[in-house]
Design a protein around this motif. Structure first.
Motif, short mmCIF file in Angstrom:
data_model
loop_
_atom_site.label_atom_id
_atom_site.label_comp_id
_atom_site.label_asym_id
_atom_site.label_seq_id
_atom_site.Cartn_x
_atom_site.Cartn_y
_atom_site.Cartn_z
N GLN A 17 -2.79 13.16 -13.77
CA GLN A 17 -1.79 13.01 -14.83
C GLN A 17 -0.49 12.37 -14.32
O GLN A 17 0.39 12.06 -15.11
N CYS A 18 -0.38 12.18 -13.02
CA CYS A 18 0.84 11.66 -12.40
C CYS A 18 0.78 10.14 -12.25
O CYS A 18 -0.30 9.55 -12.23
N ASP A 19 1.97 9.54 -12.11
CA ASP A 19 2.08 8.12 -11.79
C ASP A 19 1.40 7.90 -10.44
O ASP A 19 1.80 8.48 -9.42
N LYS A 20 0.40 7.06 -10.39
CA LYS A 20 -0.41 6.86 -9.18
C LYS A 20 0.34 6.14 -8.06
O LYS A 20 -0.15 6.09 -6.93
N ASN A 21 1.52 5.60 -8.34
CA ASN A 21 2.28 4.86 -7.33
C ASN A 21 3.39 5.68 -6.67
O ASN A 21 4.11 5.16 -5.83
N LEU A 22 3.53 6.94 -7.06
CA LEU A 22 4.58 7.79 -6.48
C LEU A 22 4.14 8.36 -5.14
O LEU A 22 2.95 8.58 -4.89
N GLU A 23 5.12 8.60 -4.26
CA GLU A 23 4.85 9.29 -3.00
C GLU A 23 4.72 10.79 -3.28
O GLU A 23 5.24 11.29 -4.28
N VAL A 24 4.05 11.51 -2.37
CA VAL A 24 3.81 12.94 -2.57
C VAL A 24 4.63 13.72 -1.56
O VAL A 24 4.52 13.52 -0.34
N ASN A 25 5.46 14.64 -2.06
CA ASN A 25 6.31 15.50 -1.26
C ASN A 25 5.86 16.94 -1.47
O ASN A 25 5.15 17.24 -2.42
N THR A 26 6.27 17.84 -0.59
CA THR A 26 5.91 19.25 -0.74
C THR A 26 7.17 20.09 -0.87
O THR A 26 8.26 19.70 -0.45
N ASP A 33 14.30 26.16 3.34
CA ASP A 33 14.35 24.96 4.17
C ASP A 33 14.35 23.71 3.28
O ASP A 33 13.40 23.46 2.54
N PRO A 34 15.41 22.90 3.32
CA PRO A 34 15.50 21.72 2.46
C PRO A 34 14.75 20.50 2.99
O PRO A 34 14.77 19.45 2.38
N THR A 35 14.08 20.63 4.13
CA THR A 35 13.40 19.50 4.75
C THR A 35 12.31 18.95 3.83
O THR A 35 11.54 19.70 3.24
N ASN A 36 12.27 17.63 3.71
CA ASN A 36 11.20 16.97 2.96
C ASN A 36 9.98 16.84 3.86
O ASN A 36 10.08 16.33 4.97
N TYR A 37 8.86 17.31 3.37
CA TYR A 37 7.60 17.14 4.08
C TYR A 37 6.71 16.28 3.21
O TYR A 37 6.31 16.68 2.12
N TRP A 38 6.43 15.07 3.67
CA TRP A 38 5.64 14.11 2.91
C TRP A 38 4.17 14.26 3.26
O TRP A 38 3.81 14.44 4.42
N VAL A 39 3.32 14.18 2.27
CA VAL A 39 1.88 14.30 2.48
C VAL A 39 1.38 12.99 3.10
O VAL A 39 1.62 11.91 2.57
#
Length: 64
Positions: A17-26, A33-39
């Motif tokens: 259901q999501c935009d297929k061109n977006l990056e994935v974050n957790t 912890d505000p750190t971005n962890y990217w898949v």
């Protein structure tokens, strides 16, 4: 409050259901912890493999 663990088919349905061109974050709901962890990948551990005698799992691999 008990956490309901998501199954692969549920995750796929939500991601479709999501935009297929977006990056994935957790986001960890149990951490400040505000750190971005990217898949960056996944790894599958099938039921019956070493360390997974009872259940298998899919691990989502992240990086800062």
């Amino acid at each position: 409050k008990q956490i309901e663990i998501m199954k692969v088919k549920e995750l796929i349905n939500l991601l479709q259901q999501c935009d297929k061109n977006l990056e994935v974050n957790t986001y960890n709901t149990n951490s400040d912890d505000p750190t971005n962890y990217w898949v960056i990948g996944i790894e599958e551990f099938p039921k019956g493999s070493s360390g997974y005698d009872q259940d298998g799992e899919v691990m989502i691999i992240t990086s800062e």
